[in-house]
Design an enzyme around this catalytic site. Structure first.
Site, PDB file in Angstrom:
ATOM      1  N   VAL A   1       0.842  -1.189   0.000  1.00  0.00           N
ATOM      2  CA  VAL A   1       0.000   0.000   0.000  1.00  0.00           C
ATOM      3  C   VAL A   1       0.883   1.245   0.000  1.00  0.00           C
ATOM      4  O   VAL A   1       1.835   1.341   0.778  1.00  0.00           O
ATOM      5  CB  VAL A   1      -0.949   0.014   1.209  1.00  0.00           C
ATOM      6  CG1 VAL A   1      -1.859   1.239   1.165  1.00  0.00           C
ATOM      7  CG2 VAL A   1      -1.790  -1.260   1.247  1.00  0.00           C
TER       8      VAL A   1
ATOM      9  N   LYS B   1      -3.216   0.379  -3.410  1.00  0.00           N
ATOM     10  CA  LYS B   1      -2.756  -0.976  -3.114  1.00  0.00           C
ATOM     11  C   LYS B   1      -2.273  -1.620  -4.399  1.00  0.00           C
ATOM     12  O   LYS B   1      -3.063  -1.959  -5.268  1.00  0.00           O
ATOM     13  CB  LYS B   1      -3.866  -1.806  -2.483  1.00  0.00           C
ATOM     14  CG  LYS B   1      -3.449  -3.250  -2.197  1.00  0.00           C
ATOM     15  CD  LYS B   1      -4.586  -4.025  -1.569  1.00  0.00           C
ATOM     16  CE  LYS B   1      -4.193  -5.478  -1.339  1.00  0.00           C
ATOM     17  NZ  LYS B   1      -5.298  -6.264  -0.749  1.00  0.00           N
TER      18      LYS B   1
ATOM     19  N   ASP C   1     -10.635 -12.236   6.797  1.00  0.00           N
ATOM     20  CA  ASP C   1      -9.319 -11.827   7.299  1.00  0.00           C
ATOM     21  C   ASP C   1      -9.442 -10.594   8.196  1.00  0.00           C
ATOM     22  O   ASP C   1      -8.722  -9.611   8.036  1.00  0.00           O
ATOM     23  CB  ASP C   1      -8.371 -11.551   6.134  1.00  0.00           C
ATOM     24  CG  ASP C   1      -6.904 -11.502   6.581  1.00  0.00           C
ATOM     25  OD1 ASP C   1      -6.629 -11.912   7.725  1.00  0.00           O
ATOM     26  OD2 ASP C   1      -6.052 -11.067   5.787  1.00  0.00           O
TER      27      ASP C   1
END
Length: 837
Positions: free
Chosen positions: A565, A579, A679
């Site tokens: 990033v 990103k 995640d």
């Protein structure tokens, strides 16, 4: 472990949404904290200096920035109190876990003396920037049970043959590196290996006999390598095997009927190899199968009708083979089927009416076959169908008007057939359609008006010649703001068609313009896609390249498993986060899937606690996403910095927890199709200037398929993953709930709870108590007033999310409701509240 004040306060909350599920009082979380801390105190006078010295020597060999970071994590005289380290009662290190630091943990393992850690049972260095080869002396860890080195840059070298010495190893994950050479011959010599993952490397050679005879195997992932061998001989019968992925290798030979004797097998993936012969009839006896992928091989013969017995099957892909004959009627018995892909074969006959019984189908692809006769109207019974591709066949008759009842349909491709008649009027009600291709047929447009099809991107028609022509929707990417994203072209003859082609070419050239030095060649050659919401895509692309000095490390603000990033200040003065996907990942298929998955998820969801995406670029040289810039960075960074952690006071921390709960509740319950993140971690929660939480990084996000198995690849950050996901590979929203529980405790404790989560009450004495005030983050003053009252139920709900039984965890909607309720007064001062089992 729950504060003892909770029992009385719960009785007062008769209207609390929590009342609908049981709180797992046997989870003795804080008691575990106390026990391990007391063991550290017990051993503080006998610190294992050899282990500490070995760790410090390794730290000194790492990248300078990594040394600085570890200096903030490894503080104090006892290494047992350092972040990522757990010791036993005598002070010997049993667990070393430094996972998920991305670019911030960079270096090699060669200076880490594994001989110094005789008691180590778990080593987790997943998702970092470690490089070089895996050192052979790792084989000295004779007690090792868990080893994860995946998602690193190990850019050469083989898996060391000394891995043969790890006789207690149960979990081995080496995926997403650059390892070469063969698999170790005795990788399963201890007969205890349950999970082995080495996907997406450059491994060669055959499957060793020890793995063939490894009866303890539960899961195997070896896809994306150069492994070879006769597929019918190199694998055995595994009584415990649940999933095996062997796609994208060089296996040859015929499929063995012995796969049906793996009675627990739920996922079999052997796509893109050199498999020949027929599909074994015996596979119909593997009744637990939920996913079967044999695509892109050289299979011949008919599709066995016996596959109709696989009633749990949710995904069936046999595309890209040489299968012939008719589609068996038995396919219609697969009531749980979500994806059916039989494209690019030599199938003939008609499309069976029985397919209409597959009422849960979302994607149906029968393209590029020799199918004839009419499109059965029974397909209209598949209410949730989103993608239908019947192109490149010899289908005749008209388009059934009943297809207009498929209100979930987004993609429809009926091109290159012999269809005639008109597009049904009912199609005007299919508002969700984004791509329609009916070219190269004999259709007219008498029944459907321009208004009815104008929202179908890329569709063009020739009303006079009754032959529509399809303009790829990709040509619409890169249009300047305000330009129409729909093109309707009508020409009466062949000369008009030629003019149409010229206009399309000119339009492409106009949109793409001259490539810059940082953006090579043309769209046709590279398949690049560039679109930015509310911006001129080309200008923004060049602006980002300039603002980051072609992605210089000077602008890097973070890194993850798939990308890095960067912070970019545009010419307009607006600040964005970019990103960029890792170059080494760009060369494998998984990157494309992660890229498309993140785009799909972010375009679907809009919420104040979810990071906003502005656009994306996909190109063979570099692919990136453009996001809003969130000022404070990740929650993990804030909690690891003492000054920022003190600024994140109790009120702000509770607000972070509420924001996260609201975001997940929205994703799970309020989107048109539920989305699971998979995640959730402190790395993937960003804080703005007001310390408001924003969920980010949707590279592992998954659209949830209701009432299906939701098979998935292993994804997530170690320490946050639900225990059932790590081994069963079955993902649902309760996996996010577990991660939320871990993260909530991390916010309140000021540190990751670590291995405390896996401790059981069996080793605890229930009469021990500890003050809650002493267990929460000591960098902040003790909570008072309303904040103190809110912390207790927040801890309760976090603990309930950690139940080992997913069914007993609350939903995120229930969690959000609990956190929005006004807390009752505490029966005693916060400073006196004790915790017990």
């Amino acid at each position: 472990m729950i504060p003892n004040v909770v029992h009385s306060s719960l009785q007062q909350k008769t209207q609390n949404p929590m009342a609908s599920f049981a709180i797992p009082f046997k989870i003795i979380f804080f008691l575990v904290v106390v026990q391990l801390r007391s063991s550290h105190v017990f051993s503080s006078s006998s610190i294992n200096l050899t282990e500490a010295e070995a760790l410090l020597k390794w730290k000194a060999s790492l990248d300078n920035n990594t040394q600085t970071m570890l200096s903030t994590l490894w503080v104090g005289s006892s290494n047992c109190n350092w972040v990522g380290i757990t010791c036993d009662k005598v002070g010997s290190i049993t667990n070393l876990s430094l996972a998920g630091y991305g670019l911030r943990l960079k270096g090699t393992l060669h200076n880490l003396n594994f001989l110094s850690f005789p008691s180590l049972v778990s080593l987790n260095l997943q998702n970092n920037s470690l490089y070089g080869s895996i050192p052979s002396h790792i084989g000295n860890l004779s007690k090792l049970v868990f080893l994860d080195l995946s998602y690193n840059n190990f850019f050469y070298g083989p898996i060391p043959p000394t891995f043969n010495n790890l006789t207690y190893l149960q979990h081995l994950q080496l995926g997403h590196n650059h390892l070469t050479g063969p698999l170790p011959k005795n990788i399963c010599i201890g007969r205890s290996l349950a999970y082995f993952g080495a996907m997406n490397n450059n491994l060669i050679g055959q499957i060793p006999s020890s793995l063939r005879d490894c009866k303890s195997l539960y899961g195997v992932r070896l896809e994306g390598n150069h492994l070879t061998g006769n597929i019918s001989k190199i694998f055995g019968i595994y009584p415990n095997l649940s999933f095996i992925a062997l796609s994208d290798n060089r296996f040859y030979g015929e499929l063995s009927p012995k796969w049906s004797q793996c009675h627990n097998l739920q996922s079999l993936q052997i796509a893109n190899n050199n498999i020949t012969g027929k599909i074994p009839l015996e596979l119909g006896s593997a009744t637990q199968l939920q996913e079967l992928n044999l695509s892109s091989n050289h299979l011949i013969g008919e599709i066995p009708k016996e596959l109709g017995a696989l009633t749990k099957l949710s995904r069936l892909s046999l595309s890209g083979n040489q299968l012939s004959g008719k589609i068996p009627f038995g396919i219609g018995l697969l009531s749980n089927l979500r994806q059916l892909n039989l494209a690019s074969n030599k199938l003939s006959g008609s499309i069976p009416d029985q397919l209409g019984n597959c009422s849960r189908l979302r994607n149906l692809n029968l393209s590029r076959n020799n199918l004839r006769e009419r499109i059965p109207f029974s397909i209209s019974y598949i209410n949730g169908l989103q993608s239908l591709d019947l192109s490149h066949n010899s289908l005749t008759g008209g388009i059934p008007r009943q297809l207009g009842e498929l209100h979930s349909l987004k993609i429809l491709d009926l091109s290159h057939n012999l269809l005639k008649g008109s597009i049904p009027k009912a199609f005007r009600d299919l508002h969700g359609l984004t791509i329609v291709n009916v070219s190269f047929n004999r259709l007219a447009f008498h029944e459907v008006s321009f208004d009815a099809i104008k929202n179908n991107k890329g569709l063009s028609s020739n009303a006079t010649e009754l032959r529509p022509h399809f303009v790829p929707s990709r040509a619409n990417y890169g249009l300047k703001k305000g330009t129409k994203d729909f093109i309707l072209v009508v020409f009466p003859n062949i000369g008009g068609l030629l003019l149409l082609l010229i206009m399309v070419a000119t339009f492409r050239r106009f949109c793409m313009k001259t490539p810059t030095k940082n953006f090579e060649s043309t769209e046709e050659e590279n398949g690049d896609i560039l679109t930015v919401l509310g911006f001129d895509g080309r200008i923004l692309h060049d602006d980002i390249i300039e603002a980051t000095e072609n992605f210089s490390s000077n602008y890097c603000i973070g890194s993850g498993g798939y990308g890095t990033v960067y912070k970019a200040t545009l010419r307009t003065g607006q600040m964005v986060a970019v990103k960029k996907f890792h170059q080494y990942v760009d060369n494998i298929l998984n990157n494309s899937k992660a890229f498309e998955r993140e785009i799909a998820a972010l375009l679907e969801i809009k919420h104040r606690n979810i990071v906003q995406m502005y656009g994306f670029c996909k190109h063979r040289k570099h692919s990136f996403l453009v996001f809003e810039f969130v000022e404070k960075g990740s929650l993990k960074m804030v909690l690891s910095n003492n000054e920022q952690a003190e600024e994140l006071d109790w009120k702000k921390r509770l607000n972070v927890v509420k924001g996260l709960a609201n975001a997940l509740s929205y994703m799970h319950h309020d989107c048109s199709q539920p989305i699971i993140h998979r995640d959730i971690s402190s790395n993937n929660v960003l804080l703005d200037s007001d310390y408001e939480a924003h969920v980010s990084d949707f590279g592992t996000a998954k659209l949830l398929r209701p009432d299906s198995s939701n098979w998935t690849s292993l994804a997530g950050t170690s320490g946050y993953m639900a225990p059932e996901l790590a081994y069963t590979m079955r993902a649902d929203e309760k996996c996010d709930v577990y991660s939320f529980g871990v993260l909530t405790l991390e916010v309140l404790l000021g540190r990751h709870p670590g291995d405390l989560l896996s401790s059981t009450s069996a080793s605890m004495s229930n009469d021990k108590q500890v003050l809650l005030q002493n267990e929460i983050d000591q960098r902040l003053p003790p909570p008072k007033n309303q904040v103190a009252k809110d912390i207790v139920p927040t801890i309760m709900i976090a603990v309930s999310c950690l139940n080992s039984n997913p069914q007993l965890r609350p939903t995120m909607k229930q969690v959000a409701q609990v956190l929005s309720c006004k807390s009752h007064p505490l029966p005693s001062p916060f400073s006196t509240i004790a915790c017990h089992g």
